[in-house]
Design a protein around this motif. Sequence first.
Motif, short mmCIF file in Angstrom:
data_model
loop_
_atom_site.label_atom_id
_atom_site.label_comp_id
_atom_site.label_asym_id
_atom_site.label_seq_id
_atom_site.Cartn_x
_atom_site.Cartn_y
_atom_site.Cartn_z
N PRO A 1 0.84 -1.27 -0.21
CA PRO A 1 -0.05 0.07 0.02
C PRO A 1 0.83 1.27 0.08
CG PRO A 1 -0.96 -1.60 1.67
CD PRO A 1 0.52 -2.31 1.18
N ASN B 1 -5.46 4.01 5.41
CA ASN B 1 -6.92 3.71 4.90
C ASN B 1 -7.20 2.10 4.82
OD1 ASN B 1 -9.44 3.51 3.61
ND2 ASN B 1 -8.66 4.25 1.61
N LEU C 1 -9.40 0.31 4.45
CA LEU C 1 -10.40 -0.42 3.43
C LEU C 1 -9.98 -0.06 2.10
CD1 LEU C 1 -13.96 0.48 5.04
CD2 LEU C 1 -12.71 -1.57 5.37
N GLY C 2 -8.80 0.49 1.85
CA GLY C 2 -8.29 0.93 0.51
C GLY C 2 -8.28 -0.40 -0.23
N ASP C 3 -8.38 -0.53 -1.56
CA ASP C 3 -8.11 -1.53 -2.44
C ASP C 3 -6.82 -2.22 -2.48
OD1 ASP C 3 -10.67 -1.04 -3.33
OD2 ASP C 3 -10.12 -0.23 -5.38
N ASP C 4 -5.67 -1.61 -2.34
CA ASP C 4 -4.37 -2.21 -2.18
C ASP C 4 -4.15 -2.86 -0.62
OD1 ASP C 4 -4.29 0.30 -0.57
OD2 ASP C 4 -2.68 1.36 -1.52
N ARG D 1 -6.83 -4.13 1.23
CA ARG D 1 -7.62 -5.41 1.06
C ARG D 1 -7.24 -6.49 0.04
NH1 ARG D 1 -11.79 -4.80 -1.85
NH2 ARG D 1 -11.74 -2.50 -2.36
N ARG D 2 -6.48 -6.09 -0.80
CA ARG D 2 -5.65 -7.01 -1.86
C ARG D 2 -4.86 -7.87 -0.93
NH1 ARG D 2 -3.43 -10.46 -3.49
NH2 ARG D 2 -2.57 -10.85 -5.52
N TRP E 1 -10.98 -8.81 2.88
CA TRP E 1 -12.01 -7.98 3.40
C TRP E 1 -12.27 -8.22 4.86
CZ3 TRP E 1 -14.83 -4.04 2.31
CH2 TRP E 1 -15.16 -3.67 1.14
#
Length: 491
Positions: free
Chosen positions: A97, A107, A109-112, A114-115, A119
């Motif tokens: 991230p 963050n 909940l950021g996409d990076d 969560r990857r 979740w």
Amino acid sequence: MVGGGVAGMVAALECARVGLRVTVLERSDVLGGCVGRIELDGLTLDSGAESFATRGGTVAELLERLGLAGDVVDPNPAGAWLTMPGLNGTVDSAPLPKTGMLGIPANPLGDDVRRIIGWRGASRAYLDRLMPILTIGRAHSLGKLVRSRMGAAVLDRLVTPISAGVYSANPDDLDLAVVAPGLNQAMTRMGSLSGGVADLIEERKAGGAVRGIRGGMHRLVDALVAELARFDVTVITSAEVTGLTRVQVAAPAGEANGGAVEVWRVTAVPSEDDPDVEPAAIELTAIDVVLAAPAHTSLGLIGEAVDSWQSADEWPAAASVELVTLVVDAPALAAAPRGTGALVAVGTPGVTAKALTHSSAKWAWLAEAAGDRQVVRLSYGRAGASNPLDGRTDDEVAALALADASAILGVDLDARMLRASGRTAWRDALSHATIGQRDRVRALEDAVAAEPGIEITGSWVAGTGLASVVPHALEAAHRIRHRRVTADGVA
């Protein structure tokens, strides 16, 4: 000066610049310590530190004085990845991230994020935003704080790999005030750990970068060696210091001080003994001594020289870290599939290394020098565990590093592609950032300060990286200058 690493050289140069006579004793046959070079396949590469943090500006000022400012360069901004356990025993990788500190996400909940942690892990981490800060300003352990605020996924997948890569330590053992100064206060202001991280990231953007030197950080050592010669500093290599004692010697003629003065007697022996030759001891006397050697050497000498300090029994054991550099013919790596490198999460199947730097992707000057070749560097040795390379031959280490690089980079690499390999071991990597170490260092510094004419410096007391080491060494030299240099000249 005892120790010819960057700390010792910087302190020696600073003293010599005002007319003090200086001798440097270095156990190795070369100066530089953790900033060194290795020659592989016609390339001159860094065998230790390859960059410096820009915070404080002290390293940049030193490079300016040494005539290297014009060769300071920025790394590829592509960033690094994380290699981690995947599904069903596979190896997975993802970009680290962009917005985080020591792996703590700003963050959750950021996409990076969560990857990497999924979740479920991200939802647990987001609870940090909802939980009140109950222990304002009292968090000490980085690992315990992250675990309690954000959960195990953030700790295991994000924070632990960075802690191992940067500090060679478990995050539970890292002192929050040392590795993330100001984070306790920022959490209090913002009401959450992630909010505190975001606040500090914004505050520190200007000083958080790293830079390097075109041609490699080892050029810093070359420049320091040249300056030491210019200021007539005596350098004795392959000399292991074995004794440091306070003695009385005859005072210079004409001084009304009872005919004797107290000085330090420094005893050394050749560190590379010929079994057929009786080693000849080296004896020097000096009014001031700077211990800039590794921790185990310095602590042993201090125990002999400083009566008010008891022992090193309560100090943590040093970590064993080894770097393996590979030069390979691998056209598929030209695309930099893992950016500038990767950190490796504990438990990643089939990977023994804890980190990899794709050096020819990170530095444009190296890519130009390497041409069609690729240069990667792997790091081995985790805190609390024996070094996995111990007892292996060079060929075995090269084969293991090649296999690890294949898994981390996601590109098949075999022995036919290997043009050269080299290894560099650091057996005395003592982290300044572990809990309790600041107090141990302060107690030691207090004891040393009470003993006239002795200073200590180096990463084991100053902290990790040149941005910590250089100003600390300068401060040690300035204290000597203050004692020895008067308006009438050198005392």
